[in-house]
Design a protein around this motif. Structure first.
Motif, PDB file in Angstrom:
ATOM      1  N   TRP A   5      92.265  94.588 -28.767  1.00  0.00           N
ATOM      2  CA  TRP A   5      91.399  93.746 -27.944  1.00  0.00           C
ATOM      3  C   TRP A   5      92.174  92.790 -27.050  1.00  0.00           C
ATOM      4  O   TRP A   5      91.599  92.144 -26.179  1.00  0.00           O
ATOM      5  CB  TRP A   5      90.371  93.010 -28.796  1.00  0.00           C
ATOM      6  N   LEU A   6      93.499  92.731 -27.203  1.00  0.00           N
ATOM      7  CA  LEU A   6      94.328  91.916 -26.299  1.00  0.00           C
ATOM      8  C   LEU A   6      95.061  92.759 -25.259  1.00  0.00           C
ATOM      9  O   LEU A   6      95.763  92.223 -24.413  1.00  0.00           O
ATOM     10  CB  LEU A   6      95.373  91.128 -27.109  1.00  0.00           C
ATOM     11  N   THR A  12      99.969  87.834 -26.311  1.00  0.00           N
ATOM     12  CA  THR A  12     100.467  88.588 -27.453  1.00  0.00           C
ATOM     13  C   THR A  12      99.819  88.015 -28.700  1.00  0.00           C
ATOM     14  O   THR A  12      99.121  87.009 -28.634  1.00  0.00           O
ATOM     15  CB  THR A  12     101.997  88.462 -27.594  1.00  0.00           C
ATOM     16  N   ARG A  13     100.075  88.617 -29.840  1.00  0.00           N
ATOM     17  CA  ARG A  13      99.492  88.077 -31.070  1.00  0.00           C
ATOM     18  C   ARG A  13     100.066  86.710 -31.398  1.00  0.00           C
ATOM     19  O   ARG A  13      99.480  85.955 -32.152  1.00  0.00           O
ATOM     20  CB  ARG A  13      99.684  89.045 -32.223  1.00  0.00           C
ATOM     21  N   LEU A  19      96.038  84.761 -35.496  1.00  0.00           N
ATOM     22  CA  LEU A  19      96.824  85.931 -35.881  1.00  0.00           C
ATOM     23  C   LEU A  19      98.178  85.554 -36.483  1.00  0.00           C
ATOM     24  O   LEU A  19      99.039  86.410 -36.673  1.00  0.00           O
ATOM     25  CB  LEU A  19      97.036  86.838 -34.660  1.00  0.00           C
ATOM     26  N   CYS A  20      98.364  84.291 -36.799  1.00  0.00           N
ATOM     27  CA  CYS A  20      99.666  83.822 -37.278  1.00  0.00           C
ATOM     28  C   CYS A  20     100.101  84.497 -38.571  1.00  0.00           C
ATOM     29  O   CYS A  20     101.296  84.672 -38.796  1.00  0.00           O
ATOM     30  CB  CYS A  20      99.663  82.311 -37.450  1.00  0.00           C
ATOM     31  N   ASN A  21      99.195  84.912 -39.410  1.00  0.00           N
ATOM     32  CA  ASN A  21      99.578  85.539 -40.677  1.00  0.00           C
ATOM     33  C   ASN A  21      99.744  87.045 -40.590  1.00  0.00           C
ATOM     34  O   ASN A  21     100.077  87.692 -41.581  1.00  0.00           O
ATOM     35  CB  ASN A  21      98.568  85.192 -41.765  1.00  0.00           C
ATOM     36  N   GLN A  22      99.536  87.613 -39.422  1.00  0.00           N
ATOM     37  CA  GLN A  22      99.666  89.062 -39.267  1.00  0.00           C
ATOM     38  C   GLN A  22     101.098  89.530 -39.523  1.00  0.00           C
ATOM     39  O   GLN A  22     101.332  90.681 -39.875  1.00  0.00           O
ATOM     40  CB  GLN A  22      99.208  89.503 -37.883  1.00  0.00           C
ATOM     41  N   ILE A  30     109.560  92.537 -35.331  1.00  0.00           N
ATOM     42  CA  ILE A  30     109.678  91.091 -35.403  1.00  0.00           C
ATOM     43  C   ILE A  30     110.657  90.682 -36.491  1.00  0.00           C
ATOM     44  O   ILE A  30     111.549  89.891 -36.265  1.00  0.00           O
ATOM     45  CB  ILE A  30     108.305  90.445 -35.697  1.00  0.00           C
ATOM     46  N   ALA A  31     110.466  91.232 -37.696  1.00  0.00           N
ATOM     47  CA  ALA A  31     111.325  90.877 -38.822  1.00  0.00           C
ATOM     48  C   ALA A  31     112.631  91.667 -38.758  1.00  0.00           C
ATOM     49  O   ALA A  31     112.660  92.815 -38.322  1.00  0.00           O
ATOM     50  CB  ALA A  31     110.615  91.157 -40.132  1.00  0.00           C
ATOM     51  N   CYS A  32     113.691  91.045 -39.189  1.00  0.00           N
ATOM     52  CA  CYS A  32     114.997  91.701 -39.238  1.00  0.00           C
ATOM     53  C   CYS A  32     114.971  92.823 -40.273  1.00  0.00           C
ATOM     54  O   CYS A  32     114.358  92.694 -41.325  1.00  0.00           O
ATOM     55  CB  CYS A  32     116.081  90.710 -39.621  1.00  0.00           C
TER      56      CYS A  32
END
Length: 70
Positions: A5-6, A12-13, A19-22, A30-32
């Motif tokens: 929907w974005l 972005t999220r 959406l911070c907990n996504q 995003i994560a290493c």
């Protein structure tokens, strides 16, 4: 890295507070991946990451950084 929907927006999220907990569900890109614990490979850290106040840096944005930090 954003919900469907974005798609037609420049958001972005990371721009949507809800959406911070996504990151805990979908951390791809995003994560290493070079550590066995959740670690964000983004500009910012510690409190900035916990508060969702961080930005993913483009690969060209890190060209002047020391090799081990890219």
């Amino acid at each position: 890295m954003k919900p469907e929907w974005l798609e037609e927006t420049n958001l972005t999220r990371f721009d949507v507070p809800g959406l911070c907990n996504q990151i805990w569900v979908d951390s791809a890109g995003i994560a290493c991946t070079d550590t066995d614990q959740m670690a964000g490979c983004v500009l910012g850290g510690g409190v900035a990451v916990n508060a969702g106040l961080w930005w993913k840096v483009s690969s060209t944005g890190t060209l002047t950084w020391p090799e081990q930090t890219r």
